[in-house]
Design a protein around this motif. Structure first.
Motif, PDB file in Angstrom:
ATOM      1  N   MET A   1     -11.389  17.426 -25.146  1.00 37.26           N
ATOM      2  CA  MET A   1     -11.868  18.088 -23.935  1.00 37.26           C
ATOM      3  C   MET A   1     -11.651  19.578 -24.082  1.00 37.26           C
ATOM      4  SD  MET A   1      -8.773  16.662 -21.518  1.00 37.26           S
ATOM      5  CE  MET A   1      -9.263  14.980 -21.848  1.00 37.26           C
ATOM      6  N   ARG A   2     -12.271  20.334 -23.221  1.00 34.24           N
ATOM      7  CA  ARG A   2     -12.185  21.796 -23.316  1.00 34.24           C
ATOM      8  C   ARG A   2     -11.800  22.390 -21.962  1.00 34.24           C
ATOM      9  NH1 ARG A   2     -14.706  23.487 -28.063  1.00 34.24           N
ATOM     10  NH2 ARG A   2     -16.013  21.886 -29.054  1.00 34.24           N
ATOM     11  N   GLY A   3     -11.337  23.636 -22.019  1.00 31.36           N
ATOM     12  CA  GLY A   3     -11.080  24.367 -20.785  1.00 31.36           C
ATOM     13  C   GLY A   3      -9.683  24.165 -20.244  1.00 31.36           C
ATOM     14  N   ASN A   4      -9.599  23.896 -18.948  1.00 26.65           N
ATOM     15  CA  ASN A   4      -8.336  23.829 -18.223  1.00 26.65           C
ATOM     16  C   ASN A   4      -7.746  22.420 -18.297  1.00 26.65           C
ATOM     17  OD1 ASN A   4      -6.225  24.054 -16.460  1.00 26.65           O
ATOM     18  ND2 ASN A   4      -7.420  24.807 -14.737  1.00 26.65           N
ATOM     19  N   LEU A   5      -6.600  22.289 -18.956  1.00 32.64           N
ATOM     20  CA  LEU A   5      -5.970  20.976 -19.135  1.00 32.64           C
ATOM     21  C   LEU A   5      -5.043  20.598 -17.985  1.00 32.64           C
ATOM     22  CD1 LEU A   5      -4.978  21.185 -22.922  1.00 32.64           C
ATOM     23  CD2 LEU A   5      -7.050  20.185 -21.918  1.00 32.64           C
ATOM     24  N   PHE A   6      -5.050  21.360 -16.914  1.00 29.77           N
ATOM     25  CA  PHE A   6      -4.095  21.136 -15.834  1.00 29.77           C
ATOM     26  C   PHE A   6      -4.121  19.687 -15.332  1.00 29.77           C
ATOM     27  CE2 PHE A   6      -2.955  20.897 -11.358  1.00 29.77           C
ATOM     28  CZ  PHE A   6      -1.712  21.508 -11.353  1.00 29.77           C
ATOM     29  N   GLY A   7      -5.296  19.145 -15.104  1.00 29.77           N
ATOM     30  CA  GLY A   7      -5.405  17.800 -14.542  1.00 29.77           C
ATOM     31  C   GLY A   7      -4.769  16.741 -15.424  1.00 29.77           C
ATOM     32  N   VAL A   8      -4.906  16.880 -16.748  1.00 34.30           N
ATOM     33  CA  VAL A   8      -4.328  15.910 -17.674  1.00 34.30           C
ATOM     34  C   VAL A   8      -2.808  16.020 -17.701  1.00 34.30           C
ATOM     35  CG1 VAL A   8      -4.247  15.175 -20.090  1.00 34.30           C
ATOM     36  CG2 VAL A   8      -6.405  15.906 -19.088  1.00 34.30           C
ATOM     37  N   LEU A   9      -2.305  17.233 -17.763  1.00 32.51           N
ATOM     38  CA  LEU A   9      -0.863  17.439 -17.887  1.00 32.51           C
ATOM     39  C   LEU A   9      -0.124  17.105 -16.597  1.00 32.51           C
ATOM     40  CD1 LEU A   9      -0.797  20.773 -19.922  1.00 32.51           C
ATOM     41  CD2 LEU A   9      -0.848  18.427 -20.773  1.00 32.51           C
ATOM     42  N   ALA A  10      -0.782  17.301 -15.465  1.00 28.81           N
ATOM     43  CA  ALA A  10      -0.121  17.077 -14.173  1.00 28.81           C
ATOM     44  C   ALA A  10      -0.073  15.604 -13.785  1.00 28.81           C
ATOM     45  CB  ALA A  10      -0.830  17.870 -13.081  1.00 28.81           C
ATOM     46  N   ALA A  11      -0.780  14.752 -14.513  1.00 28.36           N
ATOM     47  CA  ALA A  11      -0.784  13.312 -14.203  1.00 28.36           C
ATOM     48  C   ALA A  11      -0.535  12.521 -15.477  1.00 28.36           C
ATOM     49  CB  ALA A  11      -2.109  12.912 -13.563  1.00 28.36           C
ATOM     50  N   HIS A  12       0.512  12.900 -16.187  1.00 27.13           N
ATOM     51  CA  HIS A  12       0.832  12.241 -17.457  1.00 27.13           C
ATOM     52  C   HIS A  12       1.356  10.836 -17.196  1.00 27.13           C
ATOM     53  CE1 HIS A  12       2.825  11.555 -21.374  1.00 27.13           C
ATOM     54  NE2 HIS A  12       1.921  12.408 -21.827  1.00 27.13           N
TER      55      HIS A  12
ATOM     56  N   THR B   1     -10.111   9.161 -13.370  1.00 26.16           N
ATOM     57  CA  THR B   1     -10.316  10.556 -12.978  1.00 26.16           C
ATOM     58  C   THR B   1     -10.818  10.670 -11.541  1.00 26.16           C
ATOM     59  OG1 THR B   1     -12.586  10.555 -13.848  1.00 26.16           O
ATOM     60  CG2 THR B   1     -10.816  11.257 -15.338  1.00 26.16           C
ATOM     61  N   LYS B   2     -10.546  11.833 -10.966  1.00 23.58           N
ATOM     62  CA  LYS B   2     -11.087  12.218  -9.661  1.00 23.58           C
ATOM     63  C   LYS B   2     -11.599  13.649  -9.759  1.00 23.58           C
ATOM     64  CE  LYS B   2      -8.576   9.229  -6.448  1.00 23.58           C
ATOM     65  NZ  LYS B   2      -9.811   8.635  -5.921  1.00 23.58           N
ATOM     66  N   ASP B   3     -12.630  13.934  -8.988  1.00 23.53           N
ATOM     67  CA  ASP B   3     -13.176  15.288  -8.988  1.00 23.53           C
ATOM     68  C   ASP B   3     -12.168  16.277  -8.416  1.00 23.53           C
ATOM     69  OD1 ASP B   3     -15.584  14.512 -10.113  1.00 23.53           O
ATOM     70  OD2 ASP B   3     -16.499  14.103  -8.163  1.00 23.53           O
ATOM     71  N   TYR B   4     -12.164  17.467  -8.980  1.00 21.94           N
ATOM     72  CA  TYR B   4     -11.295  18.537  -8.509  1.00 21.94           C
ATOM     73  C   TYR B   4     -12.120  19.428  -7.587  1.00 21.94           C
ATOM     74  CZ  TYR B   4      -7.325  21.773  -8.944  1.00 21.94           C
ATOM     75  OH  TYR B   4      -6.219  22.549  -8.702  1.00 21.94           O
ATOM     76  N   PRO B   5     -11.624  19.735  -6.391  1.00 27.77           N
ATOM     77  CA  PRO B   5     -12.429  20.533  -5.444  1.00 27.77           C
ATOM     78  C   PRO B   5     -12.881  21.857  -6.044  1.00 27.77           C
ATOM     79  CG  PRO B   5     -10.489  19.631  -4.356  1.00 27.77           C
ATOM     80  CD  PRO B   5     -10.317  19.358  -5.822  1.00 27.77           C
ATOM     81  N   ARG B   6     -14.136  22.167  -5.876  1.00 31.64           N
ATOM     82  CA  ARG B   6     -14.641  23.464  -6.358  1.00 31.64           C
ATOM     83  C   ARG B   6     -14.136  24.606  -5.506  1.00 31.64           C
ATOM     84  NH1 ARG B   6     -20.996  22.645  -8.200  1.00 31.64           N
ATOM     85  NH2 ARG B   6     -20.600  21.035  -9.797  1.00 31.64           N
ATOM     86  N   ASP B   7     -13.940  24.348  -4.232  1.00 33.96           N
ATOM     87  CA  ASP B   7     -13.422  25.371  -3.330  1.00 33.96           C
ATOM     88  C   ASP B   7     -11.908  25.492  -3.542  1.00 33.96           C
ATOM     89  OD1 ASP B   7     -12.668  27.066  -1.319  1.00 33.96           O
ATOM     90  OD2 ASP B   7     -13.543  25.883   0.317  1.00 33.96           O
TER      91      ASP B   7
END
Length: 493
Positions: A287-298, A395-401
């Protein structure tokens, strides 16, 4: 035979044992033996035979126990028995890093994050001698010539054969006291203590091939769901590695049409009849970009590796990639088993939900957020390729706002003493969302004990609980602890 001899010897012995002192039971050599004498001799023989059977049974049980314990061992020397009983440590694991003289120049910095000459056994396999190699790097080994092997895939990289042969070359060095061979790329960051702890769950004298597949469903479909992806790293027990090294070259000649080195290793391991043992702590990170979602739900498994970090943004704000990874590893060094472990607690008094990813970040939600929703991975990242948009994750969508996202507190520092571990987190302000929750301070302190799960606990891990303590000096404090037997992780419990 021994039983017969024993019977004959006892038969020749003089009858000197007194049966009774009463004159009525005395006898002469020519008189008939009393019945009590035969009962005594019979009972003596029965006791001897019973003892013999018990001894034979114990020896047979011990023999079968050894056979079942070591099905792949041809002998069981005293040193082998000691090896089985002693715990697996860092010195029992040999890491092999596949690189090239070109990539080694700028990717050594990743290796420096986890490698220590004093405590880590590692080798770097390159195609040609490097132009520069830091003294902080592991010893460099120049790979053997692989030009004689076929590679027929158009558009692929022939270096995949050389990298696959790293497995054979590492084993053929006959390094002493190696229980596990671990393989990865030069941009794979290993969390060594957690790798060792994870491998300790398994018997190194059995045939094990341990790793994880890709987070990308499409990548797994293209290659295999049972292949350990090489970038995430994989481990092979020494008993399997020795056999694999002997047959690997024959496999390489059969699989010239494959793309990567890991596909070749998988194919040969599969031909040996061994399947992948999945350990989700090894991360390919397709995957690319911001890994926050993966690391925060290990997952509850220990964090073992991270890969493809060149394609990701720094995991902490206001740092470059190497600095950010170093910051994470600094927390890992304090409490390796707890790094990225997710703990959730609630503050009913002000209706807040806290999701703590220890050593990385804390997410604070307004209101009551149910635990299953917090365990899902938020899609903060992009797929590895645009056409590969399906993931092997919940997975769940991350709010754009940004104003609809939870408030995030990133790790600032970690300290420990005999009483426990304190980790400090500071609030990250989204530039695109100036609104701030007035109920939240700028700092959160988390107190915990060092996490040290036993091997049995690792086989059946349970998430820990936490309490939000009364605020003091505009700081929220959280205490992580073991959950009670009947305790539920919810706001109402």
């Amino acid at each position: 035979k021994k039983l017969v001899m024993m019977f004959h010897r006892r038969k020749k012995e003089p009858d000197t044992l007194p049966l009774s002192n009463s004159p009525q039971q005395s006898h002469t050599p020519n008189s008939p033996m009393p019945s009590s004498f035969f009962r005594f001799r019979t009972s003596t023989l029965t006791a001897s035979f019973t003892s013999f059977i018990l001894l034979l049974s114990l020896l047979l049980n011990f023999y079968f126990l050894v056979i079942l314990w070591a099905p792949y061992s041809t002998d069981l020397t005293p040193s082998a028995v000691v090896s089985r009983l002693s715990p697996t440590t860092r010195r029992h694991v040999l890491f092999s890093v596949a690189s090239s003289s070109l990539s080694w120049q700028h990717r050594q910095s990743y290796v420096h994050l986890w490698y220590s000459a004093k405590s880590t056994r590692a080798l770097a396999f390159l195609d040609t001698p490097p132009g520069n190699s830091s003294p902080l790097s592991p010893p460099v080994v120049i790979s053997g010539d692989a030009s004689g092997f076929p590679y027929t895939l158009q558009g692929g990289l022939r270096s995949a054969i050389r990298v696959a042969r790293v497995v054979k070359e590492a084993v053929d060095r006959n390094e002493t006291d190696v229980r596990w061979f671990v393989f990865g790329d030069d941009d794979t960051v290993f969390f060594v203590e957690n790798v060792v702890k994870t491998l300790s769950k398994y018997d190194h004298d059995r045939w094990f091939y341990i790793g994880s597949n890709s987070e990308s469903y499409d990548q797994n479909t293209m290659y295999s769901f049972e292949m350990a992806f090489g970038g995430g790293g994989f481990a092979i027990s020494h008993s399997l590695a020795k056999v694999l090294a002997r047959v690997l070259d024959s496999c390489l000649r059969r699989y010239g049409f494959l793309y990567g080195s890991d596909a070749r290793i998988y194919s040969c391991v599969a031909e040996l009849g061994v399947t992948l043992t999945h350990e989700p702590g090894f991360h390919q990170l397709d995957m690319r970009g911001n890994l926050f979602g993966v690391l925060a739900a290990h997952p509850l498994s220990p964090l073992c590796s991270l890969h493809h970090l060149d394609a990701a943004e720094p995991i902490f704000p206001n740092m470059n990639r190497t600095q950010a990874l170093g910051h994470l590893i600094a927390a890992t060094n304090v409490d390796p088993a707890r790094i990225l472990q997710q703990t959730v607690c609630y503050d009913r008094s002000i209706s807040l939900t806290f999701s703590v990813s220890w050593g990385f970040a804390i997410q604070v939600y307004q209101g009551n957020v149910l635990l299953p929703d917090l365990l899902a991975v938020k899609k903060t990242f992009a797929p590895w390729r645009k056409i590969h948009y399906n993931f092997m994750l919940d997975t769940k969508d991350y709010p754009r706002d940004p104003c609809k996202r939870p408030s995030i507190f990133f790790l600032k520092s970690v300290a420990s003493d005999k009483r426990g571990v304190w980790s400090n987190y500071t609030r990250h302000v989204e530039k695109k969302c100036p609104k701030l929750n007035p109920n939240l301070p700028d700092k959160i302190i988390v107190y915990s004990r060092k996490l040290d799960r036993s091997i049995e606990e690792m086989k059946a891990p349970r998430r820990q609980c936490c309490n939000v303590l009364p605020s003091l000096n505009e700081t929220i404090s959280i205490r992580i602890r073991q959950c009670g037997n009947n305790e539920l992780i919810s706001m109402e419990s």
